[in-house]
Scaffold this motif. Structure first.
Motif, mmCIF file in Angstrom:
data_model
loop_
_atom_site.group_PDB
_atom_site.id
_atom_site.type_symbol
_atom_site.label_atom_id
_atom_site.label_comp_id
_atom_site.label_asym_id
_atom_site.label_seq_id
_atom_site.Cartn_x
_atom_site.Cartn_y
_atom_site.Cartn_z
ATOM 1 N N ILE A 1 -182.648 -4.079 10.368
ATOM 2 C CA ILE A 1 -181.861 -4.070 11.620
ATOM 3 C C ILE A 1 -182.620 -2.858 12.053
ATOM 4 C CG2 ILE A 1 -179.673 -3.248 12.701
ATOM 5 C CD1 ILE A 1 -178.460 -5.335 10.970
ATOM 6 N N VAL A 2 -182.569 -1.769 11.266
ATOM 7 C CA VAL A 2 -183.193 -0.416 11.736
ATOM 8 C C VAL A 2 -184.504 -0.656 12.080
ATOM 9 C CG1 VAL A 2 -183.827 1.832 10.989
ATOM 10 C CG2 VAL A 2 -181.658 0.994 10.296
ATOM 11 N N GLY A 3 -185.198 -1.548 11.461
ATOM 12 C CA GLY A 3 -186.758 -1.636 11.908
ATOM 13 C C GLY A 3 -186.820 -2.403 13.204
ATOM 14 N N GLU A 4 -186.005 -3.214 13.637
ATOM 15 C CA GLU A 4 -185.871 -3.728 14.802
ATOM 16 C C GLU A 4 -185.615 -3.016 15.910
ATOM 17 O OE1 GLU A 4 -184.547 -8.252 13.081
ATOM 18 O OE2 GLU A 4 -182.971 -6.782 13.896
ATOM 19 N N LEU A 5 -185.035 -1.704 15.767
ATOM 20 C CA LEU A 5 -184.526 -0.705 16.988
ATOM 21 C C LEU A 5 -185.851 -0.160 17.514
ATOM 22 C CD1 LEU A 5 -181.296 0.761 15.223
ATOM 23 C CD2 LEU A 5 -181.595 -1.130 16.734
ATOM 24 N N PRO A 6 -186.929 0.418 17.055
ATOM 25 C CA PRO A 6 -187.797 1.154 17.773
ATOM 26 C C PRO A 6 -188.846 -0.010 18.497
ATOM 27 C CG PRO A 6 -187.932 1.778 15.111
ATOM 28 C CD PRO A 6 -187.020 0.340 15.492
ATOM 29 N N THR A 7 -188.620 -1.338 18.104
ATOM 30 C CA THR A 7 -189.702 -2.347 18.556
ATOM 31 C C THR A 7 -189.408 -2.550 20.105
ATOM 32 O OG1 THR A 7 -188.692 -3.853 17.654
ATOM 33 C CG2 THR A 7 -190.523 -3.021 16.341
ATOM 34 N N GLY A 8 -188.359 -1.913 20.600
ATOM 35 C CA GLY A 8 -188.018 -2.259 21.994
ATOM 36 C C GLY A 8 -187.035 -3.490 22.261
#
Lengths: 287, 269
Positions: free
Chosen positions: A226-233
């Motif tokens: 989930i955290v990895g999905e945050l910076p991808t816009g």
């Protein structure tokens, strides 16, 4: 079955508290609206309004349940509005990360218990790795991997693995070190090889540790994905739903994504629990 | 010719021979002399008991025979080899103070453990499990897990495990120490039967005079700090003996000699 009563009691208390806070927090907006319109509102009108707001500060439980139902059962799973679609994207990264993290964790643990230099040289780094906030690290991992042409599933899985290898390696180091001197001596009297010591003693004795580590690891994996999905816009995934929800003030969407990921995590942990029970039962270790 | 000579020599040699054997442990409080100047011969088919106060090195001596520890002085040979070579040839079965069965293996699984390690075939393993469980009267418990058995049964299973691969020497470290007297008497009887029927050489650590005298052909009395052999008593009791023998005058006389020896070992303090 004895546990049914306490479990229902606790759940009821949580739901009641949730409704209570929904009323308290959402009533501010209701009163604001009323005073702007110059009308008096009664308590029962406030109560009614706090349950049905479009963008409540804290959505009432039934709003979240309805949203969850709408976005899972009533949408095609290929639709971008389907929580199942987003859930699967997060789940696939979680599972890949979990497999990588578990594998890495176990390998590190094997190295650490067999090699003094690794014990002293690697263990501190493993611990240090977890003192860095993942929220700070995640964007860098995404950017670095993007620059070498990796995007989508793999970077998220790597962040997920970064969080999940830790409980597995620490747990398995403890598990592999479980055998007492007599259990080791016994194998020595049989002139057992090192590989036999590993497979016949260290692996079975560490099983309870493995499952406990896996449960923590899989939950950490999900957080990582989930955290990895945050910076991808906010393209896709439960993390994207959370982020999009907060961009547009869609609190009901945020909460349903939150509850959705909680259900997903609980399911994953529950599945591992089932495998654990089955395995330990067969090994005679569960009493 | 040379070969024949060594063969003859091996045959005449005692199974276990210790000469001026000593072991000093280096601890944080300085060196501790666990064993000093032990000289002992154990012959084929002997039942030798090592008896003495705690800390007299009887377990240490057993561990030196088993090559679980290494001596710091003197020599020891097992079957004419170094203990390490003997261990690698699986010359002995070791029974620990606690049964130390692996809890994740059934009784049959525990007995198969050494057999798996030594590479026996599946059918051979099953035959041997059946045979040794019969020997220790545990038939029918193959598929039970250790925690489902009483302490005495667990220890019997661990003896079965030590017997399963047909080693000629049985090293037993206070195997019945934690059991009550009734169970212990019973197991002592069974152990004697087993010894008589298999002809194994048994080395048995105990701190019960009764047990030592009842079981042994040779009783080694030891003293502590440092661990030394005070006296070696050859038993005049016949090899075939029942529990009743413990009330006879001969038994009582030997028990007295053991008690005297133990008392002497304490007089240094």
């Amino acid at each position: 079955m004895k546990s049914i009563l306490p479990i229902t009691t606790v759940s009821m208390v949580i739901v009641i508290l949730w409704y209570g806070f929904s009323v308290i927090l959402n009533s501010t907006w209701t009163k604001d609206q009323a005073s702007r319109a110059g009308v008096e509102v009664t308590f029962s009108e406030i109560l009614k309004d706090t349950m049905v707001q479009q963008r409540p500060l804290l959505p009432a439980p039934h709003q979240v349940v309805i949203e969850l139902w709408e976005t899972t059962a009533n949408k095609k799973i290929t639709s971008k509005r389907s929580l199942v679609y987003h859930g699967w994207i997060t789940l696939s990264a979680t599972l890949l990360g979990f497999v990588i993290g578990t594998g890495l964790g176990i390998l590190l643990a094997i190295g650490i218990v067999h090699n003094k230099a690794m014990d002293y040289g690697v263990m501190p780094w493993i611990i240090a790795s977890q003192t860095v906030p993942i929220l700070a690290l995640a964007p860098m991992i995404i950017v670095v991997l993007y620059s070498i042409g990796l995007s989508g599933l793999v970077p998220k899985a790597i962040i997920s693995a970064y969080l999940s290898f830790f409980p597995v390696s620490v747990g398995m180091v403890a598990g592999f070190r479980c055998p007492d001197p007599t259990q080791m001596d016994l194998l020595k009297t049989y002139a057992a090889k090192k590989s036999q010591l590993f497979w016949k003693l260290m692996v079975p004795i560490s099983m309870p540790y493995l499952f406990t580590s896996l449960k923590i690891g899989v939950a950490a994996s999900l957080v990582g994905a989930i955290v990895g999905e945050l910076p991808t816009g906010a393209v896709a995934g439960l993390g994207a739903r959370l982020l999009a929800g907060s961009y547009y003030g869609q609190t009901v969407q945020i909460w349903s994504a939150l509850i959705g990921s909680a259900i997903l995590a609980a399911t994953l942990v529950g599945l591992i629990g089932l495998i654990q029970k089955f395995t330990l039962d067969r090994m005679g270790l569960a009493r | 010719m040379a070969n024949m000579n060594t063969d003859v020599m091996v045959d005449n040699r005692p199974v276990i021979r210790a000469r001026n054997l000593g072991l000093v442990f280096q601890t944080t409080d300085g060196p501790v002399e666990a064993l000093k100047d032990v000289n002992l011969d154990i012959e084929q088919g002997d039942f030798v008991s090592l008896i003495g106060p705690s800390g007299c090195g009887k377990t240490t001596f057993l561990r030196l025979i088993a090559s679980l520890d290494k001596p710091t002085a003197g020599d020891i040979s097992v079957n004419g080899m170094s203990p390490e070579q003997a261990r690698l040839q699986r010359a002995y079965g070791y029974v620990f103070q606690a049964a130390s069965l692996y809890p994740w293996r059934t009784i049959a699984g525990n007995i198969k453990l050494p057999l798996e390690i030594m590479g026996f075939s599946k059918t051979e393993m099953n035959e041997r499990v059946k045979k040794v469980l019969d020997l220790v009267h545990l038939s029918g418990f193959e598929n039970k897990f250790p925690w489902q058995l009483s302490g005495g049964m667990q220890q019997r299973a661990s003896i079965a495990r030590a017997l399963s691969f047909d080693a000629d020497i049985l090293l037993m470290d206070e195997p019945f120490g934690a059991l009550d007297e009734i169970v212990r008497d019973h197991l002592n009887e069974q152990l004697l039967d087993l010894w008589q029927s298999t002809g194994k050489t048994i080395c048995f650590v105990t701190h019960s005079i009764l047990e030592a005298v009842y079981l042994s052909t040779k009783i080694v009395v030891m003293s502590n700090r440092p661990g030394k052999v005070v006296e070696v008593i050859e038993s005049s009791l016949p090899r075939e003996r029942s529990l009743d023998i413990r009330d006879g005058p001969e038994f009582i006389e030997i028990a007295q000699r053991v008690r005297m020896g133990l008392r002497m070992s304490h007089s240094h303090e």
